[in-house]
Every structure is written in structure tokens, then in C-alpha cells.
Design a protein around this motif. Structure first.
Motif, mmCIF file in Angstrom:
data_model
loop_
_atom_site.group_PDB
_atom_site.id
_atom_site.type_symbol
_atom_site.label_atom_id
_atom_site.label_comp_id
_atom_site.label_asym_id
_atom_site.label_seq_id
_atom_site.Cartn_x
_atom_site.Cartn_y
_atom_site.Cartn_z
ATOM 1 N N THR A 55 -0.866 -4.317 -9.868
ATOM 2 C CA THR A 55 -1.737 -4.707 -10.979
ATOM 3 C C THR A 55 -1.655 -6.200 -11.278
ATOM 4 O OG1 THR A 55 -0.002 -4.130 -12.571
ATOM 5 C CG2 THR A 55 -1.635 -2.436 -12.053
ATOM 6 N N GLY A 73 -7.111 -6.598 -11.349
ATOM 7 C CA GLY A 73 -5.744 -7.105 -11.423
ATOM 8 C C GLY A 73 -5.688 -8.573 -11.802
ATOM 9 N N THR A 108 2.509 1.557 -3.568
ATOM 10 C CA THR A 108 1.557 1.842 -4.656
ATOM 11 C C THR A 108 0.633 3.007 -4.343
ATOM 12 O OG1 THR A 108 -0.070 0.263 -3.797
ATOM 13 C CG2 THR A 108 1.584 -0.588 -5.349
ATOM 14 N N LYS A 159 -3.075 1.924 -3.846
ATOM 15 C CA LYS A 159 -3.819 1.322 -4.955
ATOM 16 C C LYS A 159 -3.710 -0.204 -5.013
ATOM 17 C CE LYS A 159 -5.115 5.275 -6.806
ATOM 18 N NZ LYS A 159 -6.535 5.682 -6.845
ATOM 19 N N GLY A 160 -2.570 -0.747 -4.623
ATOM 20 C CA GLY A 160 -2.313 -2.166 -4.821
ATOM 21 C C GLY A 160 -1.621 -2.406 -6.149
ATOM 22 N N LYS A 195 -6.952 -8.645 0.659
ATOM 23 C CA LYS A 195 -7.367 -7.299 0.270
ATOM 24 C C LYS A 195 -6.234 -6.303 0.491
ATOM 25 C CE LYS A 195 -11.181 -4.019 0.779
ATOM 26 N NZ LYS A 195 -12.426 -3.696 1.498
ATOM 27 N N GLY A 196 -6.002 -5.471 -0.508
ATOM 28 C CA GLY A 196 -4.951 -4.469 -0.429
ATOM 29 C C GLY A 196 -3.701 -4.841 -1.203
ATOM 30 N N GLN A 225 0.828 -1.207 0.000
ATOM 31 C CA GLN A 225 0.000 0.000 0.000
ATOM 32 C C GLN A 225 0.868 1.266 0.000
ATOM 33 O OE1 GLN A 225 -3.787 0.502 0.289
ATOM 34 N NE2 GLN A 225 -3.267 -1.250 -0.995
ATOM 35 N N ARG A 254 -13.652 -8.111 -6.897
ATOM 36 C CA ARG A 254 -12.682 -7.214 -7.550
ATOM 37 C C ARG A 254 -12.486 -7.580 -9.020
ATOM 38 N NH1 ARG A 254 -7.562 -7.847 -4.079
ATOM 39 N NH2 ARG A 254 -8.629 -9.651 -3.172
ATOM 40 N N VAL A 274 -3.613 -6.908 -4.456
ATOM 41 C CA VAL A 274 -3.892 -6.721 -5.886
ATOM 42 C C VAL A 274 -5.113 -5.817 -6.028
ATOM 43 C CG1 VAL A 274 -4.460 -7.865 -8.059
ATOM 44 C CG2 VAL A 274 -2.917 -8.977 -6.429
ATOM 45 N N ARG A 275 -5.032 -4.812 -6.848
ATOM 46 C CA ARG A 275 -6.132 -3.863 -7.029
ATOM 47 C C ARG A 275 -7.244 -4.460 -7.878
ATOM 48 N NH1 ARG A 275 -3.172 0.936 -10.278
ATOM 49 N NH2 ARG A 275 -1.586 0.412 -8.699
ATOM 50 N N ASN A 276 -8.385 -3.841 -7.911
ATOM 51 C CA ASN A 276 -9.496 -4.269 -8.768
ATOM 52 C C ASN A 276 -9.019 -4.412 -10.214
ATOM 53 O OD1 ASN A 276 -10.893 -3.808 -6.416
ATOM 54 N ND2 ASN A 276 -12.385 -2.397 -7.294
#
Length: 341
Positions: free
Chosen positions: A231, A256, A225, A228-229, A249-250, A222, A278, A252-254
Motif C-alpha cells: 500500500t 497506493g 501480498t 495485491k502489492g 508494476k506489481g 507479490q 493506478r 505498489v497497488r492501485n
């Protein structure tokens, strides 16, 4: 000639036999010059590779010199330096016809499903061998197959220059994936429990390192990035729970991607919600396909830093050292390569 045969888990012997004859007019006879020792060879020797049976000659990271060619061989000639593909495929199934030969319905893997390169000579169809420029030393050429895995898995993961990549595991394959991602322009975070491995990864180009034994992975990701997490994340550690940890959670971002490389047979604790909320892509990756020739070109152009990737070169006539090292793991031994006289 001499061959090393694993007769059953934790037992091997050296046998002598005649040099093999060509089985087909399209076959070539290869005198082995170097063979890499992979983690899967450890699993074969210890009886933990679910895809192997015994007796078996291990070794799928194979390079050598063409000694003899069949009457219909046109691609290679005697004296050529070559790398030998590890996969033997049928060419007829659905997977083969869509360019996914590495997961052919009838695939055999040299050194796993059938005999490999821990021997002085072997035969292969000319389509399974790739010419290596003679300015690439055999000791380096033995790394072509592992780097082909790096090229394949990053292709499967669709890595591009804008990606922020997280790699769990800074061993040989993790380091190779890291170098491959860097060659594509991505930013890379290497994560491991071993500080020496992390410093090694940093030396090979990792932008950030995370010591998961002493640092909180999510907090560090975090921070790196900016909340954001990453990719894309690669599981190059491959133990029970390693894949599940990449869904935390935290990390890999949505939208990803998560790429799995291991053959661990123990179940993971992944739910549908962990993927779907996600809309993550979970991508499997096995061996490689169509990557030998591009990697050989990259080696010839010195695209990768190969210095120190192999930590131990062992002569074939001292093969006992290979199995001793398998029985007595030393964290300083990252990669072994067998050299033939």
C-alpha cells in the motif's frame, strides 16, 4: 572552544575561537554533548550536497546542556538537557503559516545552510531547543533527530496499522522508518542488497526481508501480498533510479503511496501514466516538523529499540576518525555519533 570546519570538499580543519555570546535575550548557549553523523554530512564533506556552501561546520543531530540563557528565556533553564532543532525559519511565509516550516521559503538548516554542531558550544533561540528527560543518555538522544525524520515521513505517507509497507534501503534511516511503521502497527518489508543490513532490519522488527541482489523484488512482493502489492513504499536508498523502481508494476497497488526522501539530482524515468493509471500518490518528504517533542516522549517511554543503531561512538578529540571513515567506507559502520567531553 574548538570547531570542525569543512573548508572545501574533502578538506577540513579544527579551529579555536571564543565561546559565542548570546545574540538575543531569547537565545540560549548550549554545551554540546553528542552529535550524530548523517549521510548528508558525508555529502557535505565530499562536495555532493547541493544545499551547502563552504566554509561550514557540519552537524544537525545535536544534543547538549544549557549553559546560559537570555534574560527573556522562559522555556528552558541552565542545566537542562536539550535537543536542538535543525531548521531555522522565518515564521512569515505561506509555508510557515500552514505548518510546513520545514520547507519555509527562507529555511536555513543547521549543519548544512549554516553552521551546525561539530563544535563545543553553540547558540540557538529557545524556540529551537527541546528539553530531554535526564534519564535519556546523550548517546541515545543524538538519535532524536533521525527518529523525527522517521516520524515525519511516515506522517507524510499517512501510515496506518492496515498498511503493508515496502522500504527500499535498510540503512540507518530505512531501519528507523521501519521501526516507526511498526510502532503504528503496519506490516513492513525491508529490501536491500546487503544481507547483513537485512538481518539487522529483521532484528529490529521487519516482518519480511528481500535481498534484491539475489531475489526478484516484484515476485517476492507479490508472494507476500498475495498478488495485491504493497500500500505504500518508501525510497530510503536514494540513488538514481531508486525512485523509478518503486513505480514498477506489481510493487505498489492501485491507490497506493510512494514517498521520496532523497536529494539525488539526476533525473528519474517516471511518466504520467505510471502515476495516473493506478492513481498513485507521490509524496515528497524533507527533514521534519513538530516531531521533536513526540519523539522525545517516545524515547522516554522506550518505544524504540535503539541498541546497535549507532555502531561507532567517536570522541570529539578523535574527530579525524569520523572523516577517515567517510573517506574509507566500511559497510559495518552504519551510524557514527560524536561524543563531547
Amino acid at each position: 572552544m574548538k570547531s570542525v570546519v569543512v573548508t572545501r570538499p574533502k578538506e577540513y580543519k579544527i579551529i579555536e575561537s571564543e565561546i559565542p555570546e548570546l545574540n538575543s535575550d531569547y537565545d540560549v548557549l548550549i554545551r554540546m554533548k553528542a552529535a550524530g553523523v548523517c549521510g548528508s554530512d558525508y555529502h557535505i564533506y565530499h562536495g555532493t550536497n547541493p544545499n551547502s556552501t563552504y566554509p561550514l561546520i557540519p552537524g544537525h543531530e545535536n544534543v547538549g546542556v544549557v549553559e546560559k540563557v537570555g534574560s527573556k528565556v522562559t522555556r528552558v533553564k541552565e542545566g537542562d538537557h536539550v535537543a536542538i532543532d535543525l531548521i531555522i525559519t522565518c515564521g512569515e511565509c505561506y509555508q510557515c503559516k500552514i505548518g510546513r516550516e520545514n520547507i519555509c521559503e527562507n529555511v536555513l538548516v543547521r549543519g548544512s545552510g549554516t553552521d551546525g554542531g561539530f563544535r563545543e558550544y553553540l547558540t540557538a533561540p529557545e524556540d529551537d531547543v527541546y528539553i530531554i528527560p535526564k534519564n535519556i543518555p546523550f548517546k541515545d538522544a543524538a538519535l532524536i533527530e533521525p527518529y523525527a525524520i522517521g516520524a515525519h515521513t511516515t506522517t507524510r505517507g499517512r501510515v496506518v496499522s492496515d498498511d503493508i509497507v515496502f522500504i527500499l534501503g535498510a540503512g540507518t534511516i530505512g531501519t528507523i522508518i521501519m521501526q516507526t511503521c511498526k510502532a503504528k502497527g503496519a506490516t513492513v518489508i525491508s529490501c536491500d542488497i546487503n544481507q547483513e543490513s537485512l538481518e539487522r532490519a529483521k532484528g529490529y522488527g521487519a516482518d519480511y526481508i528481500i535481498d534484491s541482489q539475489n531475489e526478484n523484488i516484484i515476485e517476492k512482493v507479490q508472494e507476500i501480498t498475495k498478488g495485491k502489492g504493497v500500500t505504500i513504499a518508501f525510497d530510503a536508498a536514494c540513488f538514481q533510479g531508486s525512485l523509478t523502481s518503486l513505480f514498477e508494476k506489481g510493487l505498489v497497488r492501485n491507490a497506493g503511496r510512494i514517498v521520496s526522501l532523497g536529494f539525488c539530482t539526476e533525473p528519474e524515468a517516471i511518466s504520467q501514466a505510471m502515476i495516473d493509471v493506478r492513481e498513485l500518490d507521490l509524496i515528497g518528504s524533507r527533514m521534519s516538523v513538530y516531531q521533536f517533542e513526540p519523539v522525545i516522549k517516545d524515547f522516554a517511554e522506550k518505544k524504540y529499540n535503539l541498541d546497535g543503531i549507532v555502531t561507532d561512538f567517536i570522541k570529539f578529540n578523535q574527530i579525524d576518525k569520523v572523516f577517515y571513515n567517510m573517506d574509507h567506507p566500511d559497510p559495518k559502520i552504519k551510524k557514527m555519533v560524536i561524543l563531547f567531553d
